[in-house]
Design a protein around this motif. Structure first.
Motif, PDB file in Angstrom:
ATOM      1  N   LEU A 658     -23.229 -63.832 -86.291  1.00 32.08           N
ATOM      2  CA  LEU A 658     -23.903 -62.423 -87.095  1.00 32.08           C
ATOM      3  C   LEU A 658     -25.261 -62.207 -87.254  1.00 32.08           C
ATOM      4  O   LEU A 658     -25.654 -63.828 -88.235  1.00 32.08           O
ATOM      5  CB  LEU A 658     -22.570 -62.220 -87.628  1.00 32.08           C
ATOM      6  CG  LEU A 658     -21.513 -61.153 -87.289  1.00 32.08           C
ATOM      7  CD1 LEU A 658     -19.939 -61.001 -88.147  1.00 32.08           C
ATOM      8  CD2 LEU A 658     -20.964 -60.698 -86.298  1.00 32.08           C
ATOM      9  N   PRO A 659     -25.688 -60.904 -87.836  1.00 33.64           N
ATOM     10  CA  PRO A 659     -27.119 -61.962 -88.488  1.00 33.64           C
ATOM     11  C   PRO A 659     -26.597 -61.501 -90.170  1.00 33.64           C
ATOM     12  O   PRO A 659     -25.888 -61.356 -90.361  1.00 33.64           O
ATOM     13  CB  PRO A 659     -27.670 -60.377 -88.195  1.00 33.64           C
ATOM     14  CG  PRO A 659     -26.422 -58.904 -87.879  1.00 33.64           C
ATOM     15  CD  PRO A 659     -25.546 -60.068 -87.022  1.00 33.64           C
ATOM     16  N   TRP A 660     -27.619 -61.648 -90.742  1.00 29.69           N
ATOM     17  CA  TRP A 660     -27.629 -61.829 -92.245  1.00 29.69           C
ATOM     18  C   TRP A 660     -27.698 -60.225 -92.353  1.00 29.69           C
ATOM     19  O   TRP A 660     -26.966 -60.183 -94.283  1.00 29.69           O
ATOM     20  CB  TRP A 660     -29.140 -62.510 -93.159  1.00 29.69           C
ATOM     21  CG  TRP A 660     -29.018 -64.168 -92.698  1.00 29.69           C
ATOM     22  CD1 TRP A 660     -29.683 -64.965 -91.641  1.00 29.69           C
ATOM     23  CD2 TRP A 660     -28.480 -64.750 -93.221  1.00 29.69           C
ATOM     24  NE1 TRP A 660     -29.596 -65.542 -92.017  1.00 29.69           N
ATOM     25  CE2 TRP A 660     -28.100 -66.098 -92.667  1.00 29.69           C
ATOM     26  CE3 TRP A 660     -26.802 -64.630 -94.369  1.00 29.69           C
ATOM     27  CZ2 TRP A 660     -27.957 -67.067 -93.166  1.00 29.69           C
ATOM     28  CZ3 TRP A 660     -26.801 -66.146 -94.951  1.00 29.69           C
ATOM     29  CH2 TRP A 660     -26.873 -67.046 -94.075  1.00 29.69           C
ATOM     30  N   LYS A 661     -28.215 -59.522 -92.130  1.00 35.15           N
ATOM     31  CA  LYS A 661     -28.003 -57.957 -92.363  1.00 35.15           C
ATOM     32  C   LYS A 661     -27.500 -57.049 -91.375  1.00 35.15           C
ATOM     33  O   LYS A 661     -27.755 -56.199 -91.193  1.00 35.15           O
ATOM     34  CB  LYS A 661     -29.219 -57.317 -92.492  1.00 35.15           C
ATOM     35  CG  LYS A 661     -30.652 -57.867 -93.373  1.00 35.15           C
ATOM     36  CD  LYS A 661     -32.179 -56.869 -93.276  1.00 35.15           C
ATOM     37  CE  LYS A 661     -32.922 -58.377 -94.187  1.00 35.15           C
ATOM     38  NZ  LYS A 661     -34.379 -57.235 -94.749  1.00 35.15           N
ATOM     39  N   LEU A 662     -26.058 -57.287 -91.690  1.00 34.89           N
ATOM     40  CA  LEU A 662     -24.911 -57.025 -91.532  1.00 34.89           C
ATOM     41  C   LEU A 662     -24.542 -55.432 -90.985  1.00 34.89           C
ATOM     42  O   LEU A 662     -24.299 -55.239 -89.823  1.00 34.89           O
ATOM     43  CB  LEU A 662     -23.466 -57.800 -91.830  1.00 34.89           C
ATOM     44  CG  LEU A 662     -22.764 -56.923 -90.551  1.00 34.89           C
ATOM     45  CD1 LEU A 662     -23.139 -57.782 -88.634  1.00 34.89           C
ATOM     46  CD2 LEU A 662     -21.309 -57.649 -90.930  1.00 34.89           C
ATOM     47  N   PRO A 663     -24.991 -55.072 -92.265  1.00 30.63           N
ATOM     48  CA  PRO A 663     -24.799 -53.740 -92.533  1.00 30.63           C
ATOM     49  C   PRO A 663     -26.178 -52.766 -91.847  1.00 30.63           C
ATOM     50  O   PRO A 663     -25.356 -51.658 -90.868  1.00 30.63           O
ATOM     51  CB  PRO A 663     -24.338 -53.467 -93.838  1.00 30.63           C
ATOM     52  CG  PRO A 663     -23.764 -54.523 -94.866  1.00 30.63           C
ATOM     53  CD  PRO A 663     -24.443 -55.809 -93.569  1.00 30.63           C
ATOM     54  N   ALA A 664     -26.889 -53.380 -92.284  1.00 31.47           N
ATOM     55  CA  ALA A 664     -28.142 -52.557 -91.454  1.00 31.47           C
ATOM     56  C   ALA A 664     -28.356 -52.433 -89.915  1.00 31.47           C
ATOM     57  O   ALA A 664     -28.303 -51.710 -89.061  1.00 31.47           O
ATOM     58  CB  ALA A 664     -29.505 -53.062 -91.554  1.00 31.47           C
ATOM     59  N   PHE A 665     -27.806 -53.867 -89.161  1.00 33.79           N
ATOM     60  CA  PHE A 665     -27.694 -54.053 -88.185  1.00 33.79           C
ATOM     61  C   PHE A 665     -26.219 -53.149 -87.332  1.00 33.79           C
ATOM     62  O   PHE A 665     -26.377 -52.762 -86.141  1.00 33.79           O
ATOM     63  CB  PHE A 665     -27.385 -55.519 -87.541  1.00 33.79           C
ATOM     64  CG  PHE A 665     -26.152 -55.861 -86.201  1.00 33.79           C
ATOM     65  CD1 PHE A 665     -27.540 -55.714 -85.268  1.00 33.79           C
ATOM     66  CD2 PHE A 665     -25.061 -56.004 -85.991  1.00 33.79           C
ATOM     67  CE1 PHE A 665     -26.684 -56.248 -84.003  1.00 33.79           C
ATOM     68  CE2 PHE A 665     -24.904 -56.182 -85.024  1.00 33.79           C
ATOM     69  CZ  PHE A 665     -25.437 -56.774 -83.763  1.00 33.79           C
ATOM     70  N   LEU A 666     -25.656 -53.182 -87.728  1.00 30.24           N
ATOM     71  CA  LEU A 666     -23.963 -52.263 -87.596  1.00 30.24           C
ATOM     72  C   LEU A 666     -24.293 -50.901 -87.082  1.00 30.24           C
ATOM     73  O   LEU A 666     -24.474 -49.397 -86.900  1.00 30.24           O
ATOM     74  CB  LEU A 666     -22.974 -52.330 -88.452  1.00 30.24           C
ATOM     75  CG  LEU A 666     -22.276 -54.004 -88.009  1.00 30.24           C
ATOM     76  CD1 LEU A 666     -21.284 -53.834 -89.409  1.00 30.24           C
ATOM     77  CD2 LEU A 666     -22.043 -53.672 -86.876  1.00 30.24           C
ATOM     78  N   ASP A 667     -25.451 -50.628 -88.477  1.00 33.67           N
ATOM     79  CA  ASP A 667     -25.970 -49.294 -88.858  1.00 33.67           C
ATOM     80  C   ASP A 667     -27.396 -48.587 -87.370  1.00 33.67           C
ATOM     81  O   ASP A 667     -27.059 -48.141 -87.144  1.00 33.67           O
ATOM     82  CB  ASP A 667     -26.501 -48.510 -90.123  1.00 33.67           C
ATOM     83  CG  ASP A 667     -26.956 -47.297 -90.270  1.00 33.67           C
ATOM     84  OD1 ASP A 667     -26.378 -46.426 -90.224  1.00 33.67           O
ATOM     85  OD2 ASP A 667     -28.543 -46.990 -90.554  1.00 33.67           O
ATOM     86  N   ASP A 668     -27.669 -49.461 -87.508  1.00 33.57           N
ATOM     87  CA  ASP A 668     -28.841 -49.467 -86.352  1.00 33.57           C
ATOM     88  C   ASP A 668     -28.003 -49.736 -84.828  1.00 33.57           C
ATOM     89  O   ASP A 668     -29.091 -48.841 -84.173  1.00 33.57           O
ATOM     90  CB  ASP A 668     -29.822 -51.146 -86.397  1.00 33.57           C
ATOM     91  CG  ASP A 668     -31.064 -50.717 -85.201  1.00 33.57           C
ATOM     92  OD1 ASP A 668     -31.318 -50.005 -84.975  1.00 33.57           O
ATOM     93  OD2 ASP A 668     -30.578 -51.691 -84.083  1.00 33.57           O
ATOM     94  N   ALA A 669     -27.055 -50.204 -84.514  1.00 30.38           N
ATOM     95  CA  ALA A 669     -26.193 -50.176 -83.306  1.00 30.38           C
ATOM     96  C   ALA A 669     -25.859 -49.355 -83.111  1.00 30.38           C
ATOM     97  O   ALA A 669     -25.596 -48.315 -82.507  1.00 30.38           O
ATOM     98  CB  ALA A 669     -25.356 -51.541 -83.870  1.00 30.38           C
TER      99      ALA A 669
END
Length: 697
Positions: A658-669
């Protein structure tokens, strides 16, 4: 006027079979008053006397109005006292939250850009619905998406099943149903709430209890105490102030569809249920139809629907060859019949420069076309970042598949309880080693050895504590803020006992390590006596201290305000603040308790002629270090936020899953339309996308 009143009063009294004395007694007025009113000797009776006589004569409606009119007066309107209804207020707050959430979701999924796809349906075959005698009056169930509330209201039982193939638009339909029903809702009507059925296990929890849990997860303010005990969420469900919109019957775990249908048939709740056709048919054939429920089947999109929609999605004149192919039949005509596939085609070809939908014509198999659309979606959305992002999405989909859910719950990252227990133990041990080494050991070789032994013991103990707590159920997010409750419950007692047990084990281990260290440094140190004293003292003091702070932690939990948990990120942040506040409380409380308790115990040992060296400063320092280590250990091992930090923010990114900035990744998705939000969790935009990415692992 008075004579007319007297005549009417006498007539009404005789109809009631009462004498003047009996009427006077019942109305609690004098007999002379009744006699004087009937004979006209008394005129202009006051309002209180009129109401008392009307009540004694049991007058209602038109008779009561005539009675007051005959006396030449209108009955004064008594203002009802305003009563606070906590359920009405909670329902109204829930309505606002639900409406805002699904309006945002419609906008995010471009439902109205440029126009909604024309989702339509027809009545289902008779074998998939109950008899009209049970449903309540036969009705025409055909309609389109903007008529969903109208069709639902034609069903006398208010129980409707919506069936359709994968991607047919059932979720779009439920969203529109909720928003249209809320728009027309009266304050006394139930609030429609969408529940994703994939997380329901009907053999473990009843429908109402599960609904209450889901409401609390997505709307933490509903965990507040209800008017009759329990929670506000449970009270809303029991009072039928929530209309369940049960989305995804087919997504319930394999083997549970029949038990789920049986469980639904034990309730009489009005509801709307969605499912793929095959899964619902299999459940019906194995049990029975949903009691008192009508059923509809979502129809496929037609070539005319596509011709009216696809050209509107772009200014490029590129869709004509595809539309001609669809009109002529063939594999494309079998694929572009559901809103999901049409939406994917629109995103890939209309919304992305330099992509020509004519490439769809080179495929000669419907399954191949579907795989192409599913596989091209992420490259179209992410562009050059697609290759980097796809493994993360694949791990996410595989993680959900292994859990048997469609909900990306941030507090469930990790694997089995044994594996997470080992990971938590290692993390806690390392953290405690650092604290012990820096604060107490001054980084000497002997001190590092001492700190290592303490860290190892602490890690093992709190790893076991984590395993013990999560083996039955995963850690749930703490929906609380720091404030002491007035009454203590079972949770407080259970957590205090847990603290007593594991704190005692940690204290005993510390005492054993300390006694060993003294024996190695001081040969004359009495091994037997020293071990008994150190292990006994620290096990007792640390056990009682941990029991105290664990109990306080449980007692200091109250529901969050709804505004502080409107999204997954908000819920994570709220839990982070709570855990840090609890750790800040644990350290001084534990330190003061250890200093005081060891003083008492040492005093008792001295009275028994044991040679014990003790100073308040050393005891306080030990308590501070133990509190810091114990507070950190508690936060990492026994809270959902701690597990999230260890696995979702450190271990899984460290291993590249998973990416290091997981919350940002989920919000971007979510913003790109790959994921959708459902309260405090994310989900893949459609189950087909999750299945596609899971297969890529």
């Amino acid at each position: 006027m008075t004579s007319q009143f007297g005549v009417l009063l006498r007539q009404l009294r005789r109809q009631a079979g009462l004498s003047q004395e009996a009427l006077a007694h019942s109305a609690r007025v004098g007999t002379r008053t009744v006699r004087g009113l009937e004979t006209g000797e008394r005129t202009n009776p006051n309002a209180e006397t009129m109401r008392a006589l009307a009540k004694a004569l049991e007058l209602t409606g038109a008779e009561r109005a005539e009675f007051f009119a005959a006396a030449g007066r209108d009955e004064p309107v008594q203002a009802e006292p305003v009563r606070f209804d906590p359920l009405a207020e909670a329902a109204e707050t829930l309505k606002v939250a639900v409406e805002a959430r699904w309006r945002r979701e419609e906008e995010q999924r471009q439902i109205h850009d440029p126009v909604p796809l024309p989702v339509r349906w027809d009545g289902a075959p008779a074998q998939l619905q109950d008899s009209w005698l049970n449903i309540g009056g036969e009705a025409d169930l055909g309609g389109r998406v903007d008529q969903v509330v109208e069709v639902y209201r034609r069903v006398g039982s208010r129980r409707l099943v919506v069936l359709g193939r994968a991607g047919a638009g059932k979720t779009v339909l439920t969203t529109r149903f909720v928003l249209d029903l809320l728009k027309a809702r009266d304050t006394t009507d139930p609030v429609p709430v969408i529940f994703s059925l994939g997380s329901w296990h009907p053999e473990r929890i009843g429908l109402r209890d599960w609904m209450a849990e889901q409401l609390i997860r997505d709307h933490p303010f509903l965990e507040a105490p209800g008017p009759s005990g329990g929670t506000v969420a449970a009270a809303l469900v029991d009072a039928q102030r929530v209309l369940p919109v049960l989305d995804g019957f087919d997504e319930i775990a394999a083997g549970l569809h029949r038990p789920a249908l049986n469980a639904l048939n034990t309730t009489t709740l009005p509801l709307l249920l969605t499912s793929r056709v095959d899964e619902y048919r299999d459940a019906v054939e194995g049990t029975d139809v949903l009691t008192s429920a009508a059923a509809v089947v979502v129809a496929d999109l037609t070539s005319d629907d596509l011709a009216d929609y696809l050209p509107r999605t772009t200014r490029k004149k590129v869709w004509a060859p595809v539309l001609d192919e669809v009109r002529g039949g063939g594999p494309l005509a079998k694929v572009l019949v559901t809103p999901l596939m049409v939406a994917l085609a629109r995103r890939i070809y209309s919304d992305t420069p330099d992509h020509d939908p004519a490439e769809l014509l080179r495929f000669h198999d419907a399954d191949e076309i579907e795989r192409h659309l599913l596989g091209s979606f992420v490259p179209a959305v992410y562009g050059t970042d697609a290759e980097r992002v796809q493994p993360w999405l694949g791990h996410l989909a595989d993680h959900l598949t292994r859990l048997g859910t469609h909900d990306v719950e941030w507090w469930r990252f990790g694997t089995s309880s044994k594996v997470t227990g080992v990971g938590v133990g290692l993390a806690v041990g390392l953290a405690d080693l650092v604290i012990e080494a820096v604060v107490l050991a001054a980084l000497t070789v002997r001190g590092l050895l001492f700190a290592t032994m303490i860290g190892l013991a602490t890690g093992v103990i709190f790893g076991l504590a984590h395993w013990y707590v999560v083996r039955a159920a995963p850690l749930e997010p703490v929906r609380t803020r720091l404030r002491l409750r007035g009454r203590l419950g079972k949770r407080v007692g259970a957590r205090a006992l847990l603290g007593l047990a594991f704190g005692g084990a940690a204290g005993g281990a510390y005492g054993l390590v300390r006694a060993t260290a003294f024996w190695l440094v001081t040969p004359q140190y009495s091994w037997t006596t020293g071990v008994l004293v150190d292990v006994g003292v620290f096990a007792l003091v640390f056990g009682l201290g941990a029991g105290l702070v664990f109990g306080l932690v449980a007692a200091m939990e109250v529901p969050l305000d709804v505004r502080s948990a409107g999204s997954p990120d908000d819920l994570i942040e709220a839990n982070r603040r709570h855990v840090l506040a609890l750790v800040a409380m644990i350290v001084p409380v534990f330190a003061v308790f250890v200093a005081a308790a060891t003083g008492v115990v040492v005093g008792g040992l001295t009275a028994l002629r044991f040679d014990v060296v003790w100073s308040p400063t050393t005891a306080l320092a030990l308590g501070l270090v133990g509190g810091a280590g114990g507070g950190l250990a508690y936060g990492l091992s026994l809270t959902a936020w701690g597990q999230w930090v260890l696995f979702a923010r450190i271990w899984l990114p460290l291993t590249g899953r998973l990416p290091w900035k997981l919350p940002a990744f989920l919000d971007d998705a979510y913003r790109r339309g790959v994921l959708r939000r459902a309260g405090a969790v994310y989900q893949f935009r459609h189950a087909r996308l999750q299945e596609h990415f899971a297969r890529l692992r």
